[in-house]
Design a protein around this motif. Structure first.
Motif, PDB file in Angstrom:
ATOM      1  N   PHE A  56     -97.451 -27.773 -81.193  1.00 42.00           N
ATOM      2  CA  PHE A  56     -97.543 -27.864 -82.642  1.00 42.00           C
ATOM      3  C   PHE A  56     -98.392 -26.707 -83.149  1.00 42.00           C
ATOM      4  O   PHE A  56     -99.551 -26.543 -82.751  1.00 42.00           O
ATOM      5  CB  PHE A  56     -98.180 -29.197 -83.037  1.00 42.00           C
ATOM      6  CG  PHE A  56     -98.211 -29.457 -84.523  1.00 42.00           C
ATOM      7  CD1 PHE A  56     -97.151 -30.094 -85.140  1.00 42.00           C
ATOM      8  CD2 PHE A  56     -99.299 -29.082 -85.289  1.00 42.00           C
ATOM      9  CE1 PHE A  56     -97.173 -30.347 -86.505  1.00 42.00           C
ATOM     10  CE2 PHE A  56     -99.338 -29.324 -86.643  1.00 42.00           C
ATOM     11  CZ  PHE A  56     -98.267 -29.967 -87.258  1.00 42.00           C
ATOM     12  N   GLY A  57     -97.816 -25.892 -84.013  1.00 40.03           N
ATOM     13  CA  GLY A  57     -98.521 -24.731 -84.538  1.00 40.03           C
ATOM     14  C   GLY A  57     -99.239 -25.029 -85.837  1.00 40.03           C
ATOM     15  O   GLY A  57     -98.705 -25.707 -86.718  1.00 40.03           O
ATOM     16  N   PHE A  58    -100.462 -24.519 -85.927  1.00 37.73           N
ATOM     17  CA  PHE A  58    -101.269 -24.658 -87.126  1.00 37.73           C
ATOM     18  C   PHE A  58    -101.408 -23.257 -87.693  1.00 37.73           C
ATOM     19  O   PHE A  58    -102.180 -22.435 -87.200  1.00 37.73           O
ATOM     20  CB  PHE A  58    -102.617 -25.264 -86.740  1.00 37.73           C
ATOM     21  CG  PHE A  58    -103.364 -25.897 -87.870  1.00 37.73           C
ATOM     22  CD1 PHE A  58    -102.696 -26.559 -88.882  1.00 37.73           C
ATOM     23  CD2 PHE A  58    -104.739 -25.854 -87.911  1.00 37.73           C
ATOM     24  CE1 PHE A  58    -103.381 -27.145 -89.928  1.00 37.73           C
ATOM     25  CE2 PHE A  58    -105.449 -26.440 -88.941  1.00 37.73           C
ATOM     26  CZ  PHE A  58    -104.767 -27.090 -89.945  1.00 37.73           C
ATOM     27  N   LEU A  59    -100.615 -22.958 -88.723  1.00 34.69           N
ATOM     28  CA  LEU A  59    -100.394 -21.589 -89.165  1.00 34.69           C
ATOM     29  C   LEU A  59    -100.982 -21.355 -90.552  1.00 34.69           C
ATOM     30  O   LEU A  59    -100.786 -22.153 -91.454  1.00 34.69           O
ATOM     31  CB  LEU A  59     -98.887 -21.313 -89.188  1.00 34.69           C
ATOM     32  CG  LEU A  59     -98.399 -19.952 -89.653  1.00 34.69           C
ATOM     33  CD1 LEU A  59     -98.860 -18.866 -88.698  1.00 34.69           C
ATOM     34  CD2 LEU A  59     -96.874 -19.955 -89.744  1.00 34.69           C
ATOM     35  N   GLY A  60    -101.679 -20.226 -90.696  1.00 31.70           N
ATOM     36  CA  GLY A  60    -102.208 -19.875 -92.005  1.00 31.70           C
ATOM     37  C   GLY A  60    -102.969 -18.572 -91.946  1.00 31.70           C
ATOM     38  O   GLY A  60    -103.365 -18.113 -90.872  1.00 31.70           O
ATOM     39  N   PRO A  61    -103.208 -17.941 -93.099  1.00 29.08           N
ATOM     40  CA  PRO A  61    -103.971 -16.686 -93.119  1.00 29.08           C
ATOM     41  C   PRO A  61    -105.401 -16.910 -92.637  1.00 29.08           C
ATOM     42  O   PRO A  61    -105.893 -18.045 -92.604  1.00 29.08           O
ATOM     43  CB  PRO A  61    -103.957 -16.283 -94.598  1.00 29.08           C
ATOM     44  CG  PRO A  61    -102.932 -17.146 -95.252  1.00 29.08           C
ATOM     45  CD  PRO A  61    -102.821 -18.380 -94.445  1.00 29.08           C
ATOM     46  N   ASN A  62    -106.086 -15.833 -92.297  1.00 23.48           N
ATOM     47  CA  ASN A  62    -107.513 -15.935 -91.989  1.00 23.48           C
ATOM     48  C   ASN A  62    -108.240 -16.505 -93.203  1.00 23.48           C
ATOM     49  O   ASN A  62    -108.013 -16.082 -94.332  1.00 23.48           O
ATOM     50  CB  ASN A  62    -108.079 -14.560 -91.646  1.00 23.48           C
ATOM     51  CG  ASN A  62    -107.573 -14.051 -90.309  1.00 23.48           C
ATOM     52  OD1 ASN A  62    -107.333 -14.822 -89.395  1.00 23.48           O
ATOM     53  ND2 ASN A  62    -107.410 -12.742 -90.199  1.00 23.48           N
ATOM     54  N   THR A 183    -104.754 -16.554 -78.526  1.00 22.32           N
ATOM     55  CA  THR A 183    -104.233 -15.237 -78.152  1.00 22.32           C
ATOM     56  C   THR A 183    -105.150 -14.086 -78.588  1.00 22.32           C
ATOM     57  O   THR A 183    -104.847 -12.930 -78.316  1.00 22.32           O
ATOM     58  CB  THR A 183    -102.837 -15.009 -78.764  1.00 22.32           C
ATOM     59  OG1 THR A 183    -102.914 -15.131 -80.185  1.00 22.32           O
ATOM     60  CG2 THR A 183    -101.845 -16.018 -78.228  1.00 22.32           C
ATOM     61  N   ASN A 184    -106.265 -14.410 -79.244  1.00 21.16           N
ATOM     62  CA  ASN A 184    -107.181 -13.353 -79.689  1.00 21.16           C
ATOM     63  C   ASN A 184    -107.672 -12.526 -78.506  1.00 21.16           C
ATOM     64  O   ASN A 184    -108.181 -13.063 -77.518  1.00 21.16           O
ATOM     65  CB  ASN A 184    -108.392 -13.955 -80.411  1.00 21.16           C
ATOM     66  CG  ASN A 184    -108.106 -14.213 -81.877  1.00 21.16           C
ATOM     67  OD1 ASN A 184    -107.030 -13.894 -82.375  1.00 21.16           O
ATOM     68  ND2 ASN A 184    -109.064 -14.797 -82.571  1.00 21.16           N
ATOM     69  N   GLY A 185    -107.529 -11.201 -78.592  1.00 20.37           N
ATOM     70  CA  GLY A 185    -108.030 -10.309 -77.561  1.00 20.37           C
ATOM     71  C   GLY A 185    -107.137 -10.146 -76.363  1.00 20.37           C
ATOM     72  O   GLY A 185    -107.458  -9.374 -75.456  1.00 20.37           O
ATOM     73  N   HIS A 214    -102.707 -16.997 -86.695  1.00 23.68           N
ATOM     74  CA  HIS A 214    -102.152 -16.313 -87.866  1.00 23.68           C
ATOM     75  C   HIS A 214    -101.088 -15.318 -87.418  1.00 23.68           C
ATOM     76  O   HIS A 214    -100.607 -14.525 -88.219  1.00 23.68           O
ATOM     77  CB  HIS A 214    -103.251 -15.589 -88.644  1.00 23.68           C
ATOM     78  CG  HIS A 214    -103.946 -14.524 -87.862  1.00 23.68           C
ATOM     79  ND1 HIS A 214    -104.907 -14.810 -86.925  1.00 23.68           N
ATOM     80  CD2 HIS A 214    -103.805 -13.189 -87.850  1.00 23.68           C
ATOM     81  CE1 HIS A 214    -105.341 -13.683 -86.381  1.00 23.68           C
ATOM     82  NE2 HIS A 214    -104.682 -12.678 -86.932  1.00 23.68           N
ATOM     83  N   LEU A 215    -100.682 -15.361 -86.129  1.00 23.46           N
ATOM     84  CA  LEU A 215     -99.677 -14.450 -85.600  1.00 23.46           C
ATOM     85  C   LEU A 215     -98.304 -15.111 -85.663  1.00 23.46           C
ATOM     86  O   LEU A 215     -97.964 -15.971 -84.852  1.00 23.46           O
ATOM     87  CB  LEU A 215    -100.015 -14.067 -84.151  1.00 23.46           C
ATOM     88  CG  LEU A 215    -101.341 -13.339 -83.945  1.00 23.46           C
ATOM     89  CD1 LEU A 215    -101.598 -13.113 -82.467  1.00 23.46           C
ATOM     90  CD2 LEU A 215    -101.335 -12.006 -84.694  1.00 23.46           C
ATOM     91  N   LEU A 216     -97.521 -14.717 -86.639  1.00 25.41           N
ATOM     92  CA  LEU A 216     -96.225 -15.354 -86.878  1.00 25.41           C
ATOM     93  C   LEU A 216     -95.284 -15.232 -85.688  1.00 25.41           C
ATOM     94  O   LEU A 216     -94.608 -16.190 -85.316  1.00 25.41           O
ATOM     95  CB  LEU A 216     -95.576 -14.732 -88.114  1.00 25.41           C
ATOM     96  CG  LEU A 216     -96.170 -15.161 -89.447  1.00 25.41           C
ATOM     97  CD1 LEU A 216     -95.793 -14.181 -90.529  1.00 25.41           C
ATOM     98  CD2 LEU A 216     -95.702 -16.555 -89.805  1.00 25.41           C
ATOM     99  N   SER A 217     -95.207 -14.046 -85.088  1.00 28.83           N
ATOM    100  CA  SER A 217     -94.242 -13.827 -84.014  1.00 28.83           C
ATOM    101  C   SER A 217     -94.520 -14.741 -82.837  1.00 28.83           C
ATOM    102  O   SER A 217     -93.592 -15.298 -82.227  1.00 28.83           O
ATOM    103  CB  SER A 217     -94.277 -12.364 -83.561  1.00 28.83           C
ATOM    104  OG  SER A 217     -95.579 -12.000 -83.130  1.00 28.83           O
ATOM    105  N   GLU A 218     -95.795 -14.937 -82.487  1.00 28.73           N
ATOM    106  CA  GLU A 218     -96.132 -15.782 -81.352  1.00 28.73           C
ATOM    107  C   GLU A 218     -95.873 -17.252 -81.656  1.00 28.73           C
ATOM    108  O   GLU A 218     -95.407 -17.999 -80.810  1.00 28.73           O
ATOM    109  CB  GLU A 218     -97.599 -15.572 -80.953  1.00 28.73           C
ATOM    110  CG  GLU A 218     -97.856 -14.270 -80.258  1.00 28.73           C
ATOM    111  CD  GLU A 218     -96.897 -14.044 -79.105  1.00 28.73           C
ATOM    112  OE1 GLU A 218     -96.703 -14.962 -78.288  1.00 28.73           O
ATOM    113  OE2 GLU A 218     -96.311 -12.952 -79.030  1.00 28.73           O
ATOM    114  N   MET A 219     -96.176 -17.686 -82.872  1.00 23.81           N
ATOM    115  CA  MET A 219     -95.931 -19.078 -83.235  1.00 23.81           C
ATOM    116  C   MET A 219     -94.440 -19.393 -83.192  1.00 23.81           C
ATOM    117  O   MET A 219     -94.033 -20.476 -82.790  1.00 23.81           O
ATOM    118  CB  MET A 219     -96.494 -19.356 -84.628  1.00 23.81           C
ATOM    119  CG  MET A 219     -97.987 -19.167 -84.730  1.00 23.81           C
ATOM    120  SD  MET A 219     -98.920 -20.373 -83.782  1.00 23.81           S
ATOM    121  CE  MET A 219     -99.181 -21.621 -85.031  1.00 23.81           C
TER     122      MET A 219
END
Length: 328
Positions: A56-62, A183-185, A214-219
């Motif tokens: 389940f992805g939790f998606l949003g801008p910083n 996925t940070n770093g 906040h990475l659309l492609s990975e989500m």
């Protein structure tokens, strides 16, 4: 037994059955979850559910409130209003029972660098009841660290530390794994490895995996469903099928030798457009409609050199919902 007592018992049994069935469906429930700090509302009335065995992805801008929400979900900060339930247990009212079902990495996993990966896992396992050596080996194999688990953690790359963190988080067989910006770093190879074993964990262990990013492609590649938030508010929850646009029809591009003739053939029946050499048609579905339309063009003597299908990406869907507040 009096009739009214029988009715109460019947009602009680029916309620228990409904609760059991609901528990099979949703392992995490957020109801009106809110966080206020100094008169400012950071998270505003979030309500959604997460099911076992899904990513389940939790998606949003910083700055949208993702990390604040996760911190409330795992009890690191207080809840101003609303409720979080894990496995039917309230995080606020039944903290130990709820957290016993949760594995989490908030920000970066921390380990003792002078110990090996195995020694770090063993140290953590001793703090958790019922975690045996066999389970440590299972967790190591699930994240594919068998070849380096005997090395000191200070020699690990960031991607290996992330994998070790996941192994640690799942040692006690949680119902839910929560990862904040995992996925940070990471380099592209590390991101792909993380994506692959998270999906494998969800499938093989029936764990509900919640990933904020906040990475659309990975989500888009990783998740079964996504919750989109902006300014602390939930805008939408969409399945991956809906997020990829498959549920809403497709735009199909036909490269043909006679685009004008093809448009004349189909006008009035379909929404058509295109250029001098290309026909575009809006179709309700991808598979059957494309095959039928291709056969019709060929039967009419129109040569078809190529077919391209254009669906709405997760980025398209996100920008529609957020009205253009673009993220990476």
């Amino acid at each position: 037994m009096p009739f009214w007592v029988k009715q109460i018992l019947v009602f009680h049994r029916a309620r228990l059955r409904l609760e059991e069935r609901f528990m099979e469906t949703n392992v995490v429930e957020l109801r009106g979850l809110t966080k206020r700090i100094g008169g400012r509302t950071i998270v505003d009335g979030l309500t959604f559910d997460v099911r076992p065995g899904e990513v389940f992805g939790f998606l949003g801008p910083n700055g949208a409130g993702k990390t604040t929400t996760i911190r409330m979900m795992v009890g690191l900060i207080s809840i101003s209003a609303g409720e979080v339930r894990v496995g039917g247990k309230s995080v606020a009212g039944q903290f130990e029972e709820a957290m016993g079902q949760v594995g989490a990495i908030v920000e970066n996993p921390e380990f003792y660098g002078f110990l090996t990966g195995y020694q770090n896992l063993l140290h953590f396992a001793r703090m958790m009841p019922g975690v045996k050596e066999e389970r440590i080996q299972e967790a190591v194999e699930l994240v594919r660290l068998e070849n380096r688990i005997g090395d000191k953690v200070k020699t690990y790359s960031l991607g290996m530390r992330q994998r070790l963190g996941v192994a640690q988080a799942i040692l006690h067989r949680p119902s839910v794994l929560i990862l904040d910006e995992p996925t940070n770093g990471l380099d592209p190879e590390g991101i792909r490895e993380l994506r692959d074993y998270l999906r494998r964990l969800a499938r093989e262990e029936n764990i509900a995996v919640i990933v904020s990013s906040h990475l659309l492609s990975e989500m888009e590649l990783m998740c079964d469903r996504v919750a989109i938030i902006q300014n602390g508010r939930l805008l939408d929850v969409r399945s991956f099928r809906e997020a990829s646009g498959e549920a809403d029809g497709v735009t199909v591009h036909f490269e043909v030798d006679d685009a004008a003739g093809a448009r004349a053939l189909l006008e009035g029946e379909w929404t058509v457009g295109g250029t001098a050499s290309e026909l575009t048609v809006e179709l309700p579905d991808r598979r059957e409609s494309v095959a039928a339309l291709n056969a019709r063009l060929v039967k009419a003597g129109i040569r078809v050199y190529g077919i391209r299908i254009r669906t709405k990406t997760l980025e398209d869907q996100f920008l529609e919902v957020t009205r253009g507040n673009r993220i990476v």
